[in-house]
Design a protein around this motif. Structure first.
Motif, PDB file in Angstrom:
ATOM      1  N   VAL A 144       0.841  -1.197   0.000  1.00 39.59           N
ATOM      2  CA  VAL A 144       0.000   0.000   0.000  1.00 39.59           C
ATOM      3  C   VAL A 144       0.876   1.246   0.000  1.00 39.59           C
ATOM      4  CG1 VAL A 144      -1.757   1.297   1.279  1.00 39.59           C
ATOM      5  CG2 VAL A 144      -1.883  -1.205   1.165  1.00 39.59           C
ATOM      6  N   VAL A 145       1.866   1.262   0.876  1.00 40.15           N
ATOM      7  CA  VAL A 145       2.748   2.425   1.000  1.00 40.15           C
ATOM      8  C   VAL A 145       3.455   2.710  -0.315  1.00 40.15           C
ATOM      9  CG1 VAL A 145       4.825   3.321   2.132  1.00 40.15           C
ATOM     10  CG2 VAL A 145       3.069   2.151   3.489  1.00 40.15           C
ATOM     11  N   SER A 146       4.019   1.668  -0.920  1.00 39.96           N
ATOM     12  CA  SER A 146       4.761   1.870  -2.171  1.00 39.96           C
ATOM     13  C   SER A 146       3.841   2.200  -3.327  1.00 39.96           C
ATOM     14  CB  SER A 146       5.586   0.625  -2.501  1.00 39.96           C
ATOM     15  OG  SER A 146       4.743  -0.494  -2.740  1.00 39.96           O
ATOM     16  N   GLY A 147       2.590   1.698  -3.259  1.00 44.40           N
ATOM     17  CA  GLY A 147       1.677   1.857  -4.382  1.00 44.40           C
ATOM     18  C   GLY A 147       1.008   3.208  -4.489  1.00 44.40           C
ATOM     19  N   ILE A 148       0.794   3.907  -3.360  1.00 42.42           N
ATOM     20  CA  ILE A 148       0.012   5.141  -3.435  1.00 42.42           C
ATOM     21  C   ILE A 148       0.659   6.355  -2.769  1.00 42.42           C
ATOM     22  CG2 ILE A 148      -2.162   3.854  -3.582  1.00 42.42           C
ATOM     23  CD1 ILE A 148      -2.730   4.566  -0.693  1.00 42.42           C
ATOM     24  N   SER A 149       1.779   6.186  -2.080  1.00 42.87           N
ATOM     25  CA  SER A 149       2.368   7.310  -1.338  1.00 42.87           C
ATOM     26  C   SER A 149       3.210   8.209  -2.237  1.00 42.87           C
ATOM     27  CB  SER A 149       3.227   6.805  -0.191  1.00 42.87           C
ATOM     28  OG  SER A 149       2.471   6.060   0.720  1.00 42.87           O
ATOM     29  N   ASP A 150       3.045   9.512  -2.052  1.00 41.58           N
ATOM     30  CA  ASP A 150       3.921  10.480  -2.704  1.00 41.58           C
ATOM     31  C   ASP A 150       5.167  10.732  -1.880  1.00 41.58           C
ATOM     32  OD1 ASP A 150       2.125  11.308  -4.959  1.00 41.58           O
ATOM     33  OD2 ASP A 150       0.845  11.928  -3.294  1.00 41.58           O
ATOM     34  N   ALA A 151       5.022  10.650  -0.551  1.00 41.46           N
ATOM     35  CA  ALA A 151       6.132  10.912   0.363  1.00 41.46           C
ATOM     36  C   ALA A 151       5.979  10.023   1.588  1.00 41.46           C
ATOM     37  CB  ALA A 151       6.168  12.379   0.771  1.00 41.46           C
ATOM     38  N   ILE A 152       7.099   9.725   2.215  1.00 39.54           N
ATOM     39  CA  ILE A 152       7.108   8.813   3.363  1.00 39.54           C
ATOM     40  C   ILE A 152       8.014   9.383   4.443  1.00 39.54           C
ATOM     41  CG2 ILE A 152       7.732   6.492   4.166  1.00 39.54           C
ATOM     42  CD1 ILE A 152       7.279   5.574   1.228  1.00 39.54           C
ATOM     43  N   THR A 153       7.526   9.313   5.681  1.00 35.88           N
ATOM     44  CA  THR A 153       8.362   9.600   6.844  1.00 35.88           C
ATOM     45  C   THR A 153       8.483   8.319   7.655  1.00 35.88           C
ATOM     46  OG1 THR A 153       7.702  11.924   6.961  1.00 35.88           O
ATOM     47  CG2 THR A 153       8.595  10.948   8.964  1.00 35.88           C
ATOM     48  N   VAL A 154       9.717   7.936   7.971  1.00 42.35           N
ATOM     49  CA  VAL A 154       9.964   6.724   8.749  1.00 42.35           C
ATOM     50  C   VAL A 154      10.325   7.119  10.170  1.00 42.35           C
ATOM     51  CG1 VAL A 154      11.272   4.577   8.905  1.00 42.35           C
ATOM     52  CG2 VAL A 154      10.873   5.633   6.661  1.00 42.35           C
ATOM     53  N   LEU A 155       9.573   6.576  11.132  1.00 43.70           N
ATOM     54  CA  LEU A 155       9.875   6.782  12.546  1.00 43.70           C
ATOM     55  C   LEU A 155      10.513   5.537  13.128  1.00 43.70           C
ATOM     56  CD1 LEU A 155       6.684   8.542  14.027  1.00 43.70           C
ATOM     57  CD2 LEU A 155       8.820   9.603  13.269  1.00 43.70           C
ATOM     58  N   ALA A 156      11.420   5.730  14.059  1.00 46.55           N
ATOM     59  CA  ALA A 156      12.006   4.631  14.823  1.00 46.55           C
ATOM     60  C   ALA A 156      12.334   5.155  16.211  1.00 46.55           C
ATOM     61  CB  ALA A 156      13.260   4.090  14.141  1.00 46.55           C
ATOM     62  N   ARG A 157      11.830   4.482  17.220  1.00 44.41           N
ATOM     63  CA  ARG A 157      12.039   4.890  18.621  1.00 44.41           C
ATOM     64  C   ARG A 157      11.641   6.345  18.837  1.00 44.41           C
ATOM     65  NH1 ARG A 157      16.667   1.912  17.272  1.00 44.41           N
ATOM     66  NH2 ARG A 157      16.806  -0.112  18.326  1.00 44.41           N
ATOM     67  N   GLY A 158      10.576   6.755  18.166  1.00 41.01           N
ATOM     68  CA  GLY A 158      10.020   8.080  18.387  1.00 41.01           C
ATOM     69  C   GLY A 158      10.658   9.197  17.592  1.00 41.01           C
ATOM     70  N   SER A 159      11.704   8.895  16.830  1.00 37.42           N
ATOM     71  CA  SER A 159      12.414   9.925  16.073  1.00 37.42           C
ATOM     72  C   SER A 159      12.303   9.661  14.573  1.00 37.42           C
ATOM     73  CB  SER A 159      13.893   9.962  16.470  1.00 37.42           C
ATOM     74  OG  SER A 159      14.050  10.255  17.847  1.00 37.42           O
ATOM     75  N   VAL A 160      12.476  10.724  13.776  1.00 37.88           N
ATOM     76  CA  VAL A 160      12.483  10.572  12.325  1.00 37.88           C
ATOM     77  C   VAL A 160      13.788   9.934  11.892  1.00 37.88           C
ATOM     78  CG1 VAL A 160      12.451  11.781  10.112  1.00 37.88           C
ATOM     79  CG2 VAL A 160      10.922  12.525  11.957  1.00 37.88           C
ATOM     80  N   LEU A 161      13.666   8.789  11.229  1.00 37.16           N
ATOM     81  CA  LEU A 161      14.839   8.072  10.745  1.00 37.16           C
ATOM     82  C   LEU A 161      15.178   8.467   9.313  1.00 37.16           C
ATOM     83  CD1 LEU A 161      16.809   5.880  11.755  1.00 37.16           C
ATOM     84  CD2 LEU A 161      15.304   4.177  10.705  1.00 37.16           C
ATOM     85  N   ALA A 162      14.132   8.678   8.506  1.00 38.30           N
ATOM     86  CA  ALA A 162      14.343   9.048   7.102  1.00 38.30           C
ATOM     87  C   ALA A 162      13.066   9.636   6.545  1.00 38.30           C
ATOM     88  CB  ALA A 162      14.767   7.828   6.282  1.00 38.30           C
ATOM     89  N   GLN A 163      13.197  10.442   5.495  1.00 36.33           N
ATOM     90  CA  GLN A 163      12.044  10.986   4.782  1.00 36.33           C
ATOM     91  C   GLN A 163      12.372  11.009   3.295  1.00 36.33           C
ATOM     92  OE1 GLN A 163       9.571  14.050   6.748  1.00 36.33           O
ATOM     93  NE2 GLN A 163      11.409  14.615   7.875  1.00 36.33           N
ATOM     94  N   GLY A 164      11.338  10.828   2.469  1.00 36.53           N
ATOM     95  CA  GLY A 164      11.538  10.859   1.026  1.00 36.53           C
ATOM     96  C   GLY A 164      10.516  10.009   0.316  1.00 36.53           C
ATOM     97  N   THR A 165      10.802   9.652  -0.928  1.00 38.23           N
ATOM     98  CA  THR A 165       9.941   8.758  -1.683  1.00 38.23           C
ATOM     99  C   THR A 165      10.169   7.322  -1.223  1.00 38.23           C
ATOM    100  OG1 THR A 165      11.580   8.384  -3.409  1.00 38.23           O
ATOM    101  CG2 THR A 165      10.116  10.290  -3.680  1.00 38.23           C
ATOM    102  N   TYR A 166       9.311   6.414  -1.691  1.00 39.24           N
ATOM    103  CA  TYR A 166       9.496   5.008  -1.325  1.00 39.24           C
ATOM    104  C   TYR A 166      10.836   4.488  -1.827  1.00 39.24           C
ATOM    105  CZ  TYR A 166       8.775   0.024  -0.746  1.00 39.24           C
ATOM    106  OH  TYR A 166       8.928  -1.279  -0.368  1.00 39.24           O
ATOM    107  N   ALA A 167      11.198   4.872  -3.039  1.00 45.78           N
ATOM    108  CA  ALA A 167      12.477   4.424  -3.591  1.00 45.78           C
ATOM    109  C   ALA A 167      13.642   4.876  -2.726  1.00 45.78           C
ATOM    110  CB  ALA A 167      12.638   4.954  -5.016  1.00 45.78           C
ATOM    111  N   GLU A 168      13.531   6.076  -2.179  1.00 47.41           N
ATOM    112  CA  GLU A 168      14.614   6.614  -1.349  1.00 47.41           C
ATOM    113  C   GLU A 168      14.678   5.929   0.010  1.00 47.41           C
ATOM    114  OE1 GLU A 168      14.683  11.163  -3.192  1.00 47.41           O
ATOM    115  OE2 GLU A 168      13.356  10.668  -1.513  1.00 47.41           O
TER     116      GLU A 168
END
Length: 255
Positions: A210-234
């Protein structure tokens, strides 16, 4: 070209008696995008949603919506601004019909939610708009069905219809495909893409298809902090993200 952010957070932090659930989150959701908030279990995604909709108050940090600071707003004020949230557990009335569920949401939008004593003829003036919304989510043929009798995936579509009835500018979807079979996941994916045509969506979602199929942008959280942001490919090739999900940089996200 300057990006148009409908929602921004700066240093958003939530502590619970010394435990930091969300730490210094800087989030920017671009207008018109489908933005996914992902991360391993316990990453702080739901807490972040609770902060954005003011079910929780941040320990530190600020939240801006449409350029206006809303950090101290109450949940009802947030909703009136056009930030509407759905929940992991379907939040519809099971013993009412599909039509009645949407009509209740329309009554809330019109400020007559407590007028259940009104004549059915008066409330029936909402039926055309209710049917329009049901058609939008593919439920027009289910209008007279008791909601409890519908399959789970259709109930989630109904929840999206009731959310749309509140005329959101920003929809927050919490695990919209949780617990669904393949067919329902595909249906809800297409529905999210459809309703995103003229609004912004921020969603928490575990299903990487679902995330890869329809998202324009993604924010990844880990242990409450932002780990990465960008497109699914990134983010899917980010070694820190892969390690957070799979435990080793050699593993592949979503495999």
């Amino acid at each position: 070209m300057t990006q148009d952010f409908i929602l921004r957070t700066s240093g958003l932090t939530k502590e619970f008696k010394g435990f930091v659930a969300v730490s210094d989150v800087n989030l920017g959701v671009q207008r018109g995008h489908i933005h996914a908030l992902i991360g391993p279990n316990g990453a702080g995604k739901t807490t972040c949603f609770n902060l954005l909709t003011k079910f929780l108050s941040p320990t530190r940090g600020t939240i801006h919506f449409n350029g206006v600071e809303i950090t101290r707003d109450e949940p009802a004020q947030i909703a009136r601004r056009g930030v509407i949230r759905s929940f992991q557990i379907s939040a519809v009335f099971p013993h009412l019909t599909v039509m009645e569920n949407v009509r209740i949401a329309l009554q809330r939008k019109l400020g007559v939610s407590s007028h259940f004593w009104r004549s059915p003829d008066i409330l029936n003036t909402l039926n055309d708009r209710a049917m329009e919304l049901l058609g939008h989510v593919g439920l027009a043929d289910f209008a007279d069905m008791v909601t409890a009798e519908m399959p789970y995936g259709r109930k989630r579509a109904l929840e999206i219809a009731t959310t749309l009835a509140l005329d959101p500018e920003l929809m927050l979807l919490d695990e919209p495909t949780q617990g669904m079979g393949h067919e329902d996941v595909e249906r809800v994916m297409q529905l999210i893409k459809k309703v995103a045509a003229n609004r912004t969506i921020l969603m928490v979602e575990h299903n990487m298809k679902v995330v890869s199929g329809i998202s324009d942008a993604i924010t990844v959280l880990a242990r409450g902090s932002v780990l990465a942001q960008g497109t699914y490919a990134e983010v899917s090739t980010n070694s820190l993200v892969i390690e957070a999900y799979m435990g080793s940089p050699e593993a592949a996200l979503g495999s």
